[in-house]
Each structure stands twice: as C-alpha cells, then as structure tokens.
Design a protein around this motif. Structure first.
Motif, short mmCIF file in Angstrom:
data_model
loop_
_atom_site.label_atom_id
_atom_site.label_comp_id
_atom_site.label_asym_id
_atom_site.label_seq_id
_atom_site.Cartn_x
_atom_site.Cartn_y
_atom_site.Cartn_z
N ILE A 194 41.22 35.32 27.30
CA ILE A 194 41.46 35.68 28.70
C ILE A 194 40.71 36.93 29.12
CG2 ILE A 194 43.54 37.09 28.43
CD1 ILE A 194 44.68 35.26 30.80
N SER A 195 40.42 37.81 28.18
CA SER A 195 39.66 39.02 28.55
C SER A 195 38.22 38.67 28.93
CB SER A 195 39.66 40.03 27.40
OG SER A 195 39.03 39.47 26.26
N ASN A 218 36.27 36.42 34.06
CA ASN A 218 35.85 37.45 35.01
C ASN A 218 35.60 36.80 36.36
OD1 ASN A 218 34.99 39.80 36.15
ND2 ASN A 218 33.02 39.86 35.08
N ARG A 236 45.27 39.45 35.21
CA ARG A 236 44.65 40.78 35.02
C ARG A 236 45.44 41.59 33.98
NH1 ARG A 236 40.60 41.40 38.74
NH2 ARG A 236 40.81 40.30 40.73
N CYS A 279 47.43 40.42 31.60
CA CYS A 279 47.29 39.77 30.29
C CYS A 279 45.93 40.11 29.68
CB CYS A 279 47.46 38.26 30.46
SG CYS A 279 47.56 37.37 28.91
N ALA A 280 44.88 40.12 30.49
CA ALA A 280 43.53 40.42 30.01
C ALA A 280 43.43 41.88 29.54
CB ALA A 280 42.50 40.15 31.10
N GLN A 281 44.15 42.78 30.21
CA GLN A 281 44.07 44.20 29.85
C GLN A 281 44.85 44.53 28.59
OE1 GLN A 281 45.39 46.20 33.40
NE2 GLN A 281 43.43 45.89 34.45
#
Length: 197
Positions: free
Chosen positions: A65-66, A69, A14, A16-18
C-alpha cells in the motif's frame, strides 16, 4: 468511538500507507470487501476459492500500500485506489488459475473466428443473470472476457498476463462473445436471425 475521527477510504489508505494502522486496514477491508470479492467471483466458480483469493488480495495490497500513489483527492482518489486494488486482485486470480492448470491448453485457432461479433444485451438482465451466463463459459474464454471487457486490459496486456499470443486473446474473446450470445438467446427463448442459435 468517542474521540476518534470518522475515516474515509482516502484517509484510511493514507494512514495505512504511512504507519500500517490496523483500524485503517479494517476500514479498507470492510469498505472494499464486496468489490474485491465480486472480481474474484468472475474468475473462479467456487465460493471458498473466491474467499481465499479475496483475502490474499487484501494481504498483498496491505503489503504494497505504501507504493500506491495518487495525486487525486476525494472520489477520484477512491476510484484510483479501487482500480489499483482491482489490478492486484486480477493478478492473484490469474496466478491461482495458472496454479490450478485451469487455463487449459489452447486449441487450434481458425483465423475466420477473428471477425468481430456484435453482442447486444438487453437492459433487462441483472448482475446475477450475467454472472450465470459468464460462469457457463470455458475457463480460458471467461478469463479473457473478464480481463478485456470487464477489467479493461488491452489484448497486448492479456497476452503478457496469460503468456499467449495477442491473436489468441482476440480469438478467445470472439469465441466468448459468440457463446454468451447463444447462452443469452437460449435463456430468453429468442431466435437469432443470424443463425447463432
């Protein structure tokens, strides 16, 4: 590490995605390295190539990675992330094999080969034994076996991924199972009553 909270795979993904947090990337890499490396080793025999594919898989995963989901939490979140990462790794491995032209031209397929073969494996086999047997399969058979039996792809998905007809995927899976059966029986010195050895 004073003042820093402990990471879980979920919180690292989470984070890393942000914001592409480097600490989170490092945690994901260390947590999933063995898993990703094991997948690449199922497709290539050379350790150097497997290492390259492993690292390329992480680079691609971090770049996308973003897009990952999952509404799941905890263990289920981690399982769905690992499945997502495995798909990326398989695609990179297949692309590599294509680029190396190791997916050799398909030979004529005999329709009688499509009959289902039972392959019973002893519980005495360990992972190393199974990997040795798999490594003895021709490249196309090993690839299709891995995609279908290990990764869980359907014959339709295999056919799209490898640009081959579904019937070809089925035939090579049958050939792979027959060859694995022969190799297994030979390695255990068992005589097969069905005449496969």
């Amino acid at each position: 590490m004073k003042g820093k909270r402990a990471l879980s795979l979920e919180s690292a993904v989470r984070s890393c995605a942000q914001d592409g947090d480097e600490r989170s990337k490092e945690f994901i890499y260390k947590s999933c390295y063995g898993y990703v490396r094991a997948i690449t080793m199922r497709y290539v025999k050379n350790g150097f190539d497997a290492e390259e594919l492993t690292n390329e898989s992480f680079i691609r995963a971090f770049g996308k990675i973003s897009m990952f989901n999952s509404g799941d939490l905890g263990d289920r979140y981690e399982k769905s992330f690992r499945a997502w990462l495995a798909r990326i790794t398989v695609n990179i491995s297949i692309d590599f094999l294509r680029s190396q032209k190791q997916l050799i031209a398909l030979d004529d397929i005999n329709e009688s080969e499509l009959e289902q073969q039972q392959v019973e494996v002893s519980g005495n086999l360990n992972v190393e034994d199974i990997m040795k047997l798999l490594s003895q399969l021709p490249e196309i058979q090993r690839t299709i076996f891995n995609l279908y039996e290990v990764e869980g792809y359907s014959h339709e998905e295999v056919s799209v991924l490898l640009s081959i007809p579904e019937s070809t995927s089925r035939t090579y899976l049958t050939r792979a199972k027959k060859k694995l059966r022969k190799l297994y029986l030979a390695s255990t010195n068992i005589t097969d009553c069905n005449g496969y050895v």
